[in-house]
Design an enzyme around this catalytic site. Sequence first.
Site, mmCIF file in Angstrom:
data_model
loop_
_atom_site.group_PDB
_atom_site.id
_atom_site.type_symbol
_atom_site.label_atom_id
_atom_site.label_comp_id
_atom_site.label_asym_id
_atom_site.label_seq_id
_atom_site.Cartn_x
_atom_site.Cartn_y
_atom_site.Cartn_z
ATOM 1 N N CYS A 320 0.721 -1.373 0.071
ATOM 2 C CA CYS A 320 -0.112 0.158 0.109
ATOM 3 C C CYS A 320 0.927 1.321 0.092
ATOM 4 O O CYS A 320 1.775 1.410 0.751
ATOM 5 C CB CYS A 320 -1.002 0.058 1.169
ATOM 6 S SG CYS A 320 -2.103 1.252 1.375
ATOM 7 N N ARG A 419 -12.978 -0.028 -4.708
ATOM 8 C CA ARG A 419 -12.427 0.268 -3.182
ATOM 9 C C ARG A 419 -11.947 1.552 -2.890
ATOM 10 O O ARG A 419 -11.813 1.811 -1.756
ATOM 11 C CB ARG A 419 -11.171 -0.790 -3.336
ATOM 12 C CG ARG A 419 -10.565 -1.044 -1.820
ATOM 13 C CD ARG A 419 -9.665 -2.327 -1.686
ATOM 14 N NE ARG A 419 -9.395 -2.496 -0.331
ATOM 15 C CZ ARG A 419 -8.569 -2.051 0.532
ATOM 16 N NH1 ARG A 419 -7.723 -0.988 -0.100
ATOM 17 N NH2 ARG A 419 -8.307 -2.551 1.739
HETATM 18 P P1 RVP Z 1 -0.463 -6.720 4.081
HETATM 19 O O1 RVP Z 1 -0.983 -8.156 4.837
HETATM 20 O O2 RVP Z 1 0.491 -5.959 4.799
HETATM 21 O O3 RVP Z 1 0.037 -7.448 2.806
HETATM 22 O O4 RVP Z 1 -1.805 -6.072 3.868
HETATM 23 C C1 RVP Z 1 -2.988 -6.267 3.148
HETATM 24 C C2 RVP Z 1 -4.010 -5.337 3.163
HETATM 25 O O5 RVP Z 1 -3.432 -4.224 2.649
HETATM 26 C C3 RVP Z 1 -5.571 -5.692 2.833
HETATM 27 O O6 RVP Z 1 -6.117 -6.413 3.540
HETATM 28 C C4 RVP Z 1 -5.924 -4.183 2.390
HETATM 29 O O7 RVP Z 1 -6.774 -3.726 3.422
HETATM 30 C C5 RVP Z 1 -4.984 -3.621 2.007
HETATM 31 N N1 RVP Z 1 -4.642 -3.344 0.544
HETATM 32 C C6 RVP Z 1 -4.841 -3.886 -0.531
HETATM 33 N N2 RVP Z 1 -4.670 -3.357 -1.638
HETATM 34 C C7 RVP Z 1 -3.976 -2.087 -1.180
HETATM 35 C C8 RVP Z 1 -3.382 -1.336 -2.031
HETATM 36 O O8 RVP Z 1 -3.245 -1.571 -3.420
HETATM 37 N N3 RVP Z 1 -3.117 -0.106 -1.442
HETATM 38 N N4 RVP Z 1 -3.982 -2.209 0.252
#
Ligand code: RVP
Length: 504
Positions: A320, A419
């Site tokens: 993210c 989303r």
């Molecule tokens: P991680 O477990 O740290 O990889 O995080 C997963 C979480 O990141 C997802 O459950 C969602 O809330 C968030 N996410 C998913 N896509 C993205 C993005 O593209 N920014 N973020």
Amino acid sequence: MAYYYDEPSRTFNEYLLVPGHTPATCVPASVSLKTPLVKYRKGQEECPLSLNIPMVSAIMAAVSDDNMAVALATEGGLSFIYGNQTIEQEAAMVARVKNYKAGFVESDANLSPDMTLNQVVALKEQTGHSTMPVTDDGSAHGKLLGVVTERDYRLSRMTGEEKVSEFMTPLEKLVTASEDTSLKVANDIIWDHKLNSLPLVDAEGNLVYMVFRKDYDSHKSNPNEMLDSHKRYIVGAGINSRDYAERVPALVEAGADVLCIDSSEGYSDWQKMTIEWVREHYGDSVKIGAGNVVDGEGFRFLAEAGADFVKIGIGGGSICITRETKGIGRGQATATIEVAKARDEYFKETGIYVPICSDGGIVYDHHISLALAMGADFVMLGRYFARFDESPSAKVMVNGTYMKEYWGEGSARARNWGRYDLGGKKSLSFEEGVDSYVPYAGPLKDNIAVTLLKIKSTMCNCGALTIPEFQDKAKLTVISSTSIVEGGAHDVVLKDKAPYASNM
Ligand code: RVP
């Protein structure tokens, strides 16, 4: 004037648990990780839907499909099938989980009689499966004509142009059983006839399932399995705050046990309207979580709107970049601590306990323990699950090491406008996520067993046998940047890279 918080917002890495007294009875084997998934009147009734382990897989195309959902439900957790696909596709994935019968395999390597040996070899390489049923139309449920295994051909003595019908083991030489055969009986037939596989066929002779000898061990029951009253796996599904009037009925019809509104920012009227629509049409019979929020205000808004659980986290996900692109978010530890406080206050006021889920930013196993200690009832993980065989993404070799692809829902690759979009046209105007690789880590079962043992062991160090007890007894301290250095291997010359480098 803008509001300024007194404390900086912190991540899990800035905290440690300080051990408490461990009674002799407090051993990992006695620890229960059962935890509520949806709201209930704590102390007055049983939670209608609990998890047997506090882990759910992220609502992401690179993480949660039907295959992952079955693997994780087998271990006691739950997947939320990703919503960034058509309503029909998502409902079909949910239905596949609900119809899944452990040990009964729908073959994904099927042949038609006029295919060539070269095509057989290519399909074997592509799927990794060497037992291939032959059906009239080459589909998984066509009329069964025979089976091809490695024993049916000798590559060194054949040209590759031979037709399957010439070298397959034909139906009349096969042992088959009827589609209603139980797993126990199927296994007995396999042992009695010294078979490697047993095709199950319907009254018309169409292939229904294959049962394999090699799967015998995995058929034994898993003590933590998440099953509904009909012994089907429990599964969740992601929805958005746009097409819920069409998507929710399809998912409910397919058998989804719980829904979750998937949004990068959940403190909004859109989420309230979505929950209200569900309540209006289904009352409390459809369970629906909401999020993501990062403070007590956001939690209260969604709890009052009727959410069954609330998800925490903005910008902490490994893929993210929301914090970089938009400048919004909050350290995941601070967000979890504050939302947990709001959850407890809300419970005191109303008698309703709304479970909270810490979503994103979990890098090491011990971050799960920290999140639980800080008050999370369960955690959602993307990166963690993306590394396993069961995730839907491709396994690729990068610089001599196996990796799995892992991309954010806000990346250009996913284009999950539902989303991120706040209105306007159906497009992703700018990226909030990246496309990446994560180190391949093998089967889910093996990895999750180690993770759970670490969590249980930490809980015992704090003298806790259940998650609520852990939350009550946990003592947490913020650590200085120099203590963080002390926490890893230091002042030694490592023979190999750090053992935990590939472990999450
Ligand atoms: P991680 O477990 O740290 O990889 O995080 C997963 C979480 O990141 C997802 O459950 C969602 O809330 C968030 N996410 C998913 N896509 C993205 C993005 O593209 N920014 N973020």
